[in-house]
Design a protein around this motif. Structure first.
Motif, PDB file in Angstrom:
ATOM      1  N   ASP A  60      42.563  37.262  32.609  1.00  0.00           N
ATOM      2  CA  ASP A  60      43.196  37.608  31.947  1.00  0.00           C
ATOM      3  C   ASP A  60      42.532  38.977  31.597  1.00  0.00           C
ATOM      4  OD1 ASP A  60      45.511  38.007  30.488  1.00  0.00           O
ATOM      5  OD2 ASP A  60      44.405  37.681  28.823  1.00  0.00           O
ATOM      6  N   THR A  61      43.082  40.495  33.484  1.00  0.00           N
ATOM      7  CA  THR A  61      42.790  41.389  32.762  1.00  0.00           C
ATOM      8  C   THR A  61      44.053  41.987  33.763  1.00  0.00           C
ATOM      9  OG1 THR A  61      41.334  40.816  35.038  1.00  0.00           O
ATOM     10  CG2 THR A  61      40.253  40.928  32.925  1.00  0.00           C
ATOM     11  N   ALA A  62      43.930  43.109  33.974  1.00  0.00           N
ATOM     12  CA  ALA A  62      44.951  43.846  35.065  1.00  0.00           C
ATOM     13  C   ALA A  62      44.732  43.723  36.315  1.00  0.00           C
ATOM     14  CB  ALA A  62      44.518  46.003  34.300  1.00  0.00           C
ATOM     15  N   SER A  63      46.180  43.973  36.804  1.00  0.00           N
ATOM     16  CA  SER A  63      45.380  43.114  38.403  1.00  0.00           C
ATOM     17  C   SER A  63      46.814  43.831  39.119  1.00  0.00           C
ATOM     18  CB  SER A  63      46.101  41.429  38.745  1.00  0.00           C
ATOM     19  OG  SER A  63      47.923  41.182  38.362  1.00  0.00           O
ATOM     20  N   CYS A  64      46.429  44.324  40.707  1.00  0.00           N
ATOM     21  CA  CYS A  64      47.577  45.059  41.231  1.00  0.00           C
ATOM     22  C   CYS A  64      47.489  44.248  42.272  1.00  0.00           C
ATOM     23  CB  CYS A  64      46.186  46.365  42.191  1.00  0.00           C
ATOM     24  SG  CYS A  64      45.727  47.404  40.772  1.00  0.00           S
ATOM     25  N   GLU A  65      48.837  43.978  42.911  1.00  0.00           N
ATOM     26  CA  GLU A  65      49.565  43.336  44.112  1.00  0.00           C
ATOM     27  C   GLU A  65      49.359  44.164  45.927  1.00  0.00           C
ATOM     28  OE1 GLU A  65      51.341  39.622  44.307  1.00  0.00           O
ATOM     29  OE2 GLU A  65      53.064  40.633  45.066  1.00  0.00           O
ATOM     30  N   VAL A  66      49.193  43.358  46.734  1.00  0.00           N
ATOM     31  CA  VAL A  66      49.333  44.497  47.903  1.00  0.00           C
ATOM     32  C   VAL A  66      49.711  43.408  48.956  1.00  0.00           C
ATOM     33  CG1 VAL A  66      48.150  45.367  50.054  1.00  0.00           C
ATOM     34  CG2 VAL A  66      47.109  46.195  47.523  1.00  0.00           C
ATOM     35  N   THR A  67      50.449  43.123  50.016  1.00  0.00           N
ATOM     36  CA  THR A  67      51.028  42.515  50.763  1.00  0.00           C
ATOM     37  C   THR A  67      50.148  42.695  52.288  1.00  0.00           C
ATOM     38  OG1 THR A  67      53.818  42.293  49.507  1.00  0.00           O
ATOM     39  CG2 THR A  67      53.104  42.512  52.613  1.00  0.00           C
ATOM     40  N   VAL A  68      49.864  42.034  52.722  1.00  0.00           N
ATOM     41  CA  VAL A  68      48.360  41.570  53.827  1.00  0.00           C
ATOM     42  C   VAL A  68      49.644  41.803  55.328  1.00  0.00           C
ATOM     43  CG1 VAL A  68      46.269  41.399  54.695  1.00  0.00           C
ATOM     44  CG2 VAL A  68      46.396  41.229  52.659  1.00  0.00           C
ATOM     45  N   GLN A  87      45.356  50.949  44.646  1.00  0.00           N
ATOM     46  CA  GLN A  87      46.058  51.846  44.123  1.00  0.00           C
ATOM     47  C   GLN A  87      45.382  51.110  42.723  1.00  0.00           C
ATOM     48  OE1 GLN A  87      44.713  54.973  45.452  1.00  0.00           O
ATOM     49  NE2 GLN A  87      44.858  53.488  47.483  1.00  0.00           N
ATOM     50  N   GLY A  88      44.577  51.587  41.783  1.00  0.00           N
ATOM     51  CA  GLY A  88      44.650  51.708  39.857  1.00  0.00           C
ATOM     52  C   GLY A  88      43.858  50.366  39.643  1.00  0.00           C
ATOM     53  N   CYS A  89      43.120  49.328  40.345  1.00  0.00           N
ATOM     54  CA  CYS A  89      42.456  48.673  40.384  1.00  0.00           C
ATOM     55  C   CYS A  89      41.097  48.541  40.461  1.00  0.00           C
ATOM     56  CB  CYS A  89      43.094  47.862  40.854  1.00  0.00           C
ATOM     57  SG  CYS A  89      44.348  46.702  39.814  1.00  0.00           S
ATOM     58  N   GLY A  90      40.789  49.673  41.200  1.00  0.00           N
ATOM     59  CA  GLY A  90      39.585  50.445  41.197  1.00  0.00           C
ATOM     60  C   GLY A  90      39.117  49.303  42.329  1.00  0.00           C
ATOM     61  N   ASP A  91      37.552  49.791  42.865  1.00  0.00           N
ATOM     62  CA  ASP A  91      37.092  49.256  43.559  1.00  0.00           C
ATOM     63  C   ASP A  91      35.555  47.776  43.917  1.00  0.00           C
ATOM     64  OD1 ASP A  91      35.219  50.787  43.129  1.00  0.00           O
ATOM     65  OD2 ASP A  91      34.716  51.181  45.032  1.00  0.00           O
ATOM     66  N   ARG A  92      36.131  47.475  42.361  1.00  0.00           N
ATOM     67  CA  ARG A  92      35.131  46.509  42.112  1.00  0.00           C
ATOM     68  C   ARG A  92      35.541  44.931  41.959  1.00  0.00           C
ATOM     69  NH1 ARG A  92      32.156  48.406  45.428  1.00  0.00           N
ATOM     70  NH2 ARG A  92      30.149  48.882  45.168  1.00  0.00           N
ATOM     71  N   TRP A  93      36.189  44.889  41.616  1.00  0.00           N
ATOM     72  CA  TRP A  93      37.336  42.639  41.287  1.00  0.00           C
ATOM     73  C   TRP A  93      36.402  42.113  40.860  1.00  0.00           C
ATOM     74  CZ3 TRP A  93      37.950  44.251  47.103  1.00  0.00           C
ATOM     75  CH2 TRP A  93      38.906  46.325  46.996  1.00  0.00           C
ATOM     76  N   SER A  94      36.596  41.308  39.470  1.00  0.00           N
ATOM     77  CA  SER A  94      36.011  40.041  39.267  1.00  0.00           C
ATOM     78  C   SER A  94      36.998  39.177  39.868  1.00  0.00           C
ATOM     79  CB  SER A  94      36.443  39.716  37.760  1.00  0.00           C
ATOM     80  OG  SER A  94      38.103  40.076  37.538  1.00  0.00           O
ATOM     81  N   LYS A  95      38.450  39.298  40.598  1.00  0.00           N
ATOM     82  CA  LYS A  95      39.052  37.740  41.497  1.00  0.00           C
ATOM     83  C   LYS A  95      39.564  38.683  42.377  1.00  0.00           C
ATOM     84  CE  LYS A  95      38.957  33.706  40.737  1.00  0.00           C
ATOM     85  NZ  LYS A  95      38.789  32.341  40.270  1.00  0.00           N
ATOM     86  N   SER A 152      37.918  49.152  51.972  1.00  0.00           N
ATOM     87  CA  SER A 152      38.760  49.941  52.995  1.00  0.00           C
ATOM     88  C   SER A 152      39.331  48.970  53.451  1.00  0.00           C
ATOM     89  CB  SER A 152      36.839  50.403  53.851  1.00  0.00           C
ATOM     90  OG  SER A 152      36.753  49.833  54.508  1.00  0.00           O
ATOM     91  N   PRO A 153      40.330  50.541  54.705  1.00  0.00           N
ATOM     92  CA  PRO A 153      41.397  49.798  55.238  1.00  0.00           C
ATOM     93  C   PRO A 153      41.054  49.563  56.096  1.00  0.00           C
ATOM     94  CG  PRO A 153      41.436  52.623  54.667  1.00  0.00           C
ATOM     95  CD  PRO A 153      40.410  52.043  53.538  1.00  0.00           C
ATOM     96  N   GLN A 154      41.556  48.228  56.549  1.00  0.00           N
ATOM     97  CA  GLN A 154      41.339  47.683  57.993  1.00  0.00           C
ATOM     98  C   GLN A 154      42.580  47.301  58.244  1.00  0.00           C
ATOM     99  OE1 GLN A 154      38.258  46.987  58.756  1.00  0.00           O
ATOM    100  NE2 GLN A 154      37.085  47.756  56.002  1.00  0.00           N
ATOM    101  N   PRO A 155      42.401  46.917  59.589  1.00  0.00           N
ATOM    102  CA  PRO A 155      43.213  46.527  60.593  1.00  0.00           C
ATOM    103  C   PRO A 155      43.629  44.330  60.239  1.00  0.00           C
ATOM    104  CG  PRO A 155      41.522  46.615  62.006  1.00  0.00           C
ATOM    105  CD  PRO A 155      41.227  46.759  60.249  1.00  0.00           C
ATOM    106  N   VAL A 156      45.120  44.699  60.698  1.00  0.00           N
ATOM    107  CA  VAL A 156      45.186  43.502  60.020  1.00  0.00           C
ATOM    108  C   VAL A 156      46.007  42.407  61.196  1.00  0.00           C
ATOM    109  CG1 VAL A 156      46.728  41.592  58.747  1.00  0.00           C
ATOM    110  CG2 VAL A 156      45.172  43.558  57.662  1.00  0.00           C
ATOM    111  N   GLU A 157      45.186  41.176  61.893  1.00  0.00           N
ATOM    112  CA  GLU A 157      46.185  40.440  62.289  1.00  0.00           C
ATOM    113  C   GLU A 157      46.257  38.793  61.677  1.00  0.00           C
ATOM    114  OE1 GLU A 157      45.018  39.634  66.898  1.00  0.00           O
ATOM    115  OE2 GLU A 157      44.348  37.437  66.346  1.00  0.00           O
ATOM    116  N   MET A 158      47.343  38.316  62.607  1.00  0.00           N
ATOM    117  CA  MET A 158      47.686  36.796  61.934  1.00  0.00           C
ATOM    118  C   MET A 158      48.669  36.557  63.138  1.00  0.00           C
ATOM    119  SD  MET A 158      49.509  35.434  58.736  1.00  0.00           S
ATOM    120  CE  MET A 158      50.190  33.937  57.908  1.00  0.00           C
ATOM    121  N   LEU A 159      48.982  35.392  63.073  1.00  0.00           N
ATOM    122  CA  LEU A 159      49.400  34.430  64.002  1.00  0.00           C
ATOM    123  C   LEU A 159      49.133  32.931  63.441  1.00  0.00           C
ATOM    124  CD1 LEU A 159      50.072  34.096  66.856  1.00  0.00           C
ATOM    125  CD2 LEU A 159      47.941  33.264  67.927  1.00  0.00           C
TER     126      LEU A 159
END
Length: 565
Positions: A60-68, A87-95, A152-159
């Motif tokens: 039950d904390t603030a959250s941010c969503e990213v489409t991968v 953006q807006g959720c820092g770089d350390r997350w509880s989940k 950090s920014p990363q390339p994404v591959e999905m198949l």
């Protein structure tokens, strides 16, 4: 009719093509009378896929969503994209929670898929088979352990490899998101990490491609390899548990029979052993009508096998590249069908630039594997296998010497019976994987004992009028107990049981298949924090039961040492 038609699990296209064009399981009379709204047989639509597994808990904390990733798979071209941290959720997350939403309509096989971020495999999944009118489904997974890669920014591959043509029309449409949850305020003790054991989240996640070497940070104090091992591809290894010795008259043979073991080595030395989970995909056991609503355990969220390589940390920390390789014991030489991508998770000692250590024990037992064919009107193969491995090592850290001992024992027992022509084919099998990890250092010794049991009991029969019936029960069970200084500190108990019974007329158009089927799943998970006990039942593609015994007060946890059936 021969096995080539009955068990499309081996040959793939023949049965599934006709199944998706037409369908049928038990008999219309088998439908319980109380389900007045349930159709007499499968039609052109059915309930969206659903599992009884618990949802991923969210803080039950603030959250941010990213489409991968967002893609429509119609061939074997991978989706290529780019990931950027939220953006807006820092770089350390509880989940961090991954969610895949998919949809497909028409005719299509079950397909296997993966998602890589920065080369790290964070999801391995398979797909349901669609109704002509279309279905939607979703998969959620806790991917917090991959936080170092996601910072950090990363390339994404999905198949999700797919084939779309005039017959197989289903385009697989998926969207994958990551939701990041901010951490809660830490207590004063939690603000002093030097006084705490390694956190659940590693400092580094290193993907290990086949043929490459591993170089770990020189201050690594804990190292865990995870392997997403799957037998797949439509050939014999997709159903490795049904293979028989080469002398037996059966459509899938292997010199050593059905025993399989996923092994990991460090510089050629055996470092870990594990029993693979006998995953059944949604076209499995010749009968897609078993899986249209309720998939088999783990089919949509394939869990990796974990190997604690910490006893080898002193060796791996020398700054040189090392060979860390995965193989499947029992796999006939040259036979394809197994995929074993590896991630290496590393926890570092931030109080020391280099952590030294050594391997103090390595005891590998002989791999016992007996697979005996008894000919007759009903052929029979009895298989028994077992293997043991113990490794121990130490690391000298900034907080003292820590010794890790890993012991693992595997056992397999199966009875496979079939008739000439394979018109009746039955398997009763049990796999056990027992592991004990003891970490001595940072205070009293901490021991984690895990006992895993996988079961499969099924029969496929081609009877009068080409009625093909499959009756199958699958079990995924595990008990985990954690103790410190000889006193139990936490525990969990899992029992996920699937049962299905489906019948249809084989090798005819869809409107003549008269398919009927009933499937059930009961997923029970108990622990100190509560219980989850959910049951699902589907009849002819209609969900007729969805109950939670914990919420109704009838799902109390069993006594210690027991799992209620």
């Amino acid at each position: 009719m021969t096995r080539r038609i009955i068990m499309s699990m081996f040959t793939g296209a023949t049965l599934l093509a006709s199944t998706l064009l037409g369908a049928s399981p038990a008999q219309a009379a088998d439908v319980p009378a109380e389900f007045a709204d349930v159709p007499a047989e499968f039609g052109t639509d059915w309930h969206d896929p659903v599992t009884a597994a618990p949802p991923v808990t969210r803080p039950d904390t603030a959250s941010c969503e990213v489409t991968v990733a967002e893609a429509r798979f119609r061939d074997f071209t991978p989706y290529q994209g780019a990931y950027a941290p939220p953006q807006g959720c820092g770089d350390r997350w509880s989940k961090v929670v991954l969610r895949l939403d998919g949809k497909v309509k028409g005719r299509q096989y079950d397909r296997l898929g993966h998602l890589h971020v920065g080369g790290v495999e964070i999801l391995r999944t398979s797909t349901p088979q669609p109704s002509p009118d279309g279905i939607e489904w979703s998969v959620e997974k806790d991917v917090t352990r991959y936080s170092p890669t996601l910072r950090s920014p990363q390339p994404v591959e999905m198949l999700i490899g797919n084939v779309v043509d005039d017959t197989y029309t289903g385009v697989i449409d998926v969207k994958v998101t990551l939701t990041f949850y901010s951490p809660a305020e830490a207590s004063p003790a939690e603000k002093h990490p030097a006084a705490q054991p390694p956190t659940p989240t590693p400092d580094r996640v290193l993907p290990l491609a086949p043929g490459t070497t591993l170089t770990t940070p020189r201050n690594s104090e804990r190292i865990v390899a995870e392997v997403y091992a799957t037998g797949s591809g439509g050939g014999c290894e997709e159903y490795w548990y049904l293979t028989v010795p080469g002398s037996a008259p059966y459509s899938c043979r292997a010199d050593d029979g059905p025993y399989r073991e996923v092994q990991i080595t460090v510089d050629g030395r055996l470092a870990g052993i594990a029993a693979p989970f006998p995953t059944v995909w949604t076209g499995g056991w010749s009968n897609p009508f078993l899986w249209y609503v309720v998939p088999g355990p783990r089919a949509f969220d394939i869990k990796p096998i974990e190997y604690d390589l910490t006893p080898f940390a002193g060796l791996l920390n020398d700054g040189r590249p090392h060979r860390v390789e995965v193989s499947v014991a029992g796999l006939p030489e040259g036979r394809p069908g197994w995929s074993t991508p590896v991630n290496v998770l590393v926890w570092q000692d931030h109080g020391r630039e280099r952590v030294t250590g050594g391997l103090t024990a390595h005891r590998a037992g002989d791999l016992a594997n007996s697979s005996v064919h008894t000919p007759g009107a009903r052929h029979r193969v009895d298989t028994d296998g077992a293997h043991r491995l113990t490794v121990a090592g130490y690391v000298d850290t900034s907080h003292g010497r820590v010794t890790t001992t890993v012991s693992r024992s595997l056992a397999t027992s199966s009875v496979h019976r079939w008739t000439d022509g394979e018109t009746t084919d039955a398997l009763d099998a049990t796999w056990t994987d027992t592991e004990t990890i003891t970490v001595d250092g940072r205070g009293p010794a901490r021991t984690t004992h895990a006992h895993r049991t996988y079961t499969m009991d099924g029969t496929t029969t081609l009877g009068a009028a080409d009625r093909l019936r499959t009756v199958l029960t699958l079990g995924d069970r595990a008990t985990v107990v954690v103790s410190r200084g000889g006193h139990r500190t936490t525990w969990s108990r899992l029992d996920d049981t699937y049962s299905g019974d489906a019948t249809y007329t084989a090798d005819v158009p869809r409107d003549q298949r008269h398919a009927v089927g009933t499937t059930t799943e009961r997923y029970r998970l108990y622990g100190p924090s509560g219980c989850h006990d959910r049951s699902l039942t589907a009849v002819q593609g209609v969900l007729t039961e969805d109950s939670d015994r914990c919420r109704t007060g009838t799902g109390a946890a069993p006594a210690q040492g027991q799992v209620s059936r």
